[in-house]
Scaffold this active site. Structure first.
Site, short mmCIF file in Angstrom:
data_model
loop_
_atom_site.label_atom_id
_atom_site.label_comp_id
_atom_site.label_asym_id
_atom_site.label_seq_id
_atom_site.Cartn_x
_atom_site.Cartn_y
_atom_site.Cartn_z
N GLU A 88 -8.14 -3.03 0.75
CA GLU A 88 -7.92 -3.32 -0.85
C GLU A 88 -8.08 -4.65 -1.49
OE1 GLU A 88 -5.38 -2.26 1.40
OE2 GLU A 88 -5.59 -0.11 0.79
N GLY A 99 0.76 -1.08 -0.11
CA GLY A 99 -0.01 0.11 0.08
C GLY A 99 0.77 1.27 -0.04
N ASP A 157 -2.68 -5.19 13.65
CA ASP A 157 -3.43 -4.89 15.10
C ASP A 157 -4.70 -6.00 15.09
OD1 ASP A 157 -4.16 -3.16 12.54
OD2 ASP A 157 -5.81 -2.94 13.81
N ARG A 172 2.45 11.22 -9.06
CA ARG A 172 1.92 11.15 -7.88
C ARG A 172 2.82 10.82 -6.86
NH1 ARG A 172 -3.83 11.82 -7.57
NH2 ARG A 172 -4.75 12.64 -9.65
N GLY A 191 0.43 -6.50 2.34
CA GLY A 191 -0.30 -5.32 3.15
C GLY A 191 -0.30 -5.74 4.57
N1 ADE Z 1 -4.96 -2.41 7.91
C1 ADE Z 1 -4.44 -2.64 9.08
N2 ADE Z 1 -5.24 -2.36 10.15
C2 ADE Z 1 -6.29 -1.89 9.66
C3 ADE Z 1 -7.59 -1.88 10.24
N3 ADE Z 1 -7.58 -2.01 11.71
N4 ADE Z 1 -8.53 -1.55 9.54
C4 ADE Z 1 -8.63 -1.58 8.29
N5 ADE Z 1 -7.56 -1.70 7.43
C5 ADE Z 1 -6.30 -2.01 8.15
#
Ligand code: ADE
Length: 235
Positions: A182, A21, A205, A43, A89
């Site tokens: 994504e 990302g 997380d 960009r 990601g």
């Molecule tokens: N990517 C990493 N953590 C995320 C979250 N809590 N919500 C959406 N995308 C994420």
């Protein structure tokens, strides 16, 4: 030749593209490749092409969200001869059995995104990866010492800050592993453009448990996800 968002020449991209990302992660991946050269920088989204163990590989960041990844993936598949895109990601774990640093191979992606939901009115479209890439990634993750890998569905959401909602609880109860932003867009684009795609995420997380990775853990786990993605593409 240039597209609205990529200023590269025909043949500048390899058939296989890694897609983090974050544009800074793309630069970092380029340093790992052999003889990587800059092929676009529109960009500030820099794209590079080099080789990995003798095979040509490119890297281009997707930016955040379904609209952004759909634009870059469409232009790569349609105008630059790209055949396979692997997203590398992060995701927020919602399944109770997930831990920080676990690897998620998205074998399906539910979504609340209007971009893909409106493509075929009246149809609840299934967003799925290339089976071959998903199987190869699961195998490659098993080959990484100390790695826990989960293969299953994720939620691709348009909202990072989704507020109070029971939605994630209901999805977790139905086996959904994690939320990210994504995968469904990438899978739907690959279908339209006759390409192959996979989203491979590290749990950064745990939603509702108020824990997230340190910067150092993010770097270590990112390097591991990169090795898994490259091994899946080479399988
Ligand atoms: N990517 C990493 N953590 C995320 C979250 N809590 N919500 C959406 N995308 C994420």
């Amino acid at each position: 030749m240039a597209t609205p968002h990529i200023a590269a020449q025909p043949g500048d991209f390899a058939p296989d593209v890694l897609m983090p990302g974050d544009p800074l992660r793309a630069r970092r991946i380029a340093k790992v490749l052999t003889d990587a050269r800059l092929v676009t920088e529109v960009r500030g989204i820099a794209g590079f092409t080099g080789t990995w163990e003798g095979r040509p590989v490119s890297v281009l960041a997707s930016g955040m969200g379904v609209p952004s990844i759909s634009i870059y993936a469409t232009e790569l598949f349609r105008f630059y001869g790209v055949r396979r895109i692997v997203r590398i990601g992060t995701c927020g774990g919602i399944g109770p059995h997930l831990a920080l640093g676990d690897v998620v191979v998205a074998t399906a992606a539910h979504t609340d995104s209007a971009v893909t939901a409106t493509r075929l009115p009246g149809v609840h479209y299934s967003h799925a990866p290339s089976f071959a890439l998903a199987a190869a990634a699961v195998q490659a993750a098993h080959d990484e010492p100390g790695t826990t890998v989960h293969a299953g569905a994720v939620l691709t959401s348009d909202a990072f800050y989704s507020g109070e909602s029971d939605l994630l609880t209901h999805l977790a109860a139905r086996g959904t592993l994690a939320v990210e932003m994504e995968a469904a867009g990438l899978y739907a684009t690959a279908d339209v453009e006759h390409g192959e795609a996979l989203a491979l995420m590290t749990v950064s997380d745990l939603i509702g448990r108020d824990v997230e990775m340190s910067a150092a853990e993010r770097e270590t786990t990112f390097d591991r996800a990169l090795r898994i993605a490259l091994a899946a593409l080479a399988a």
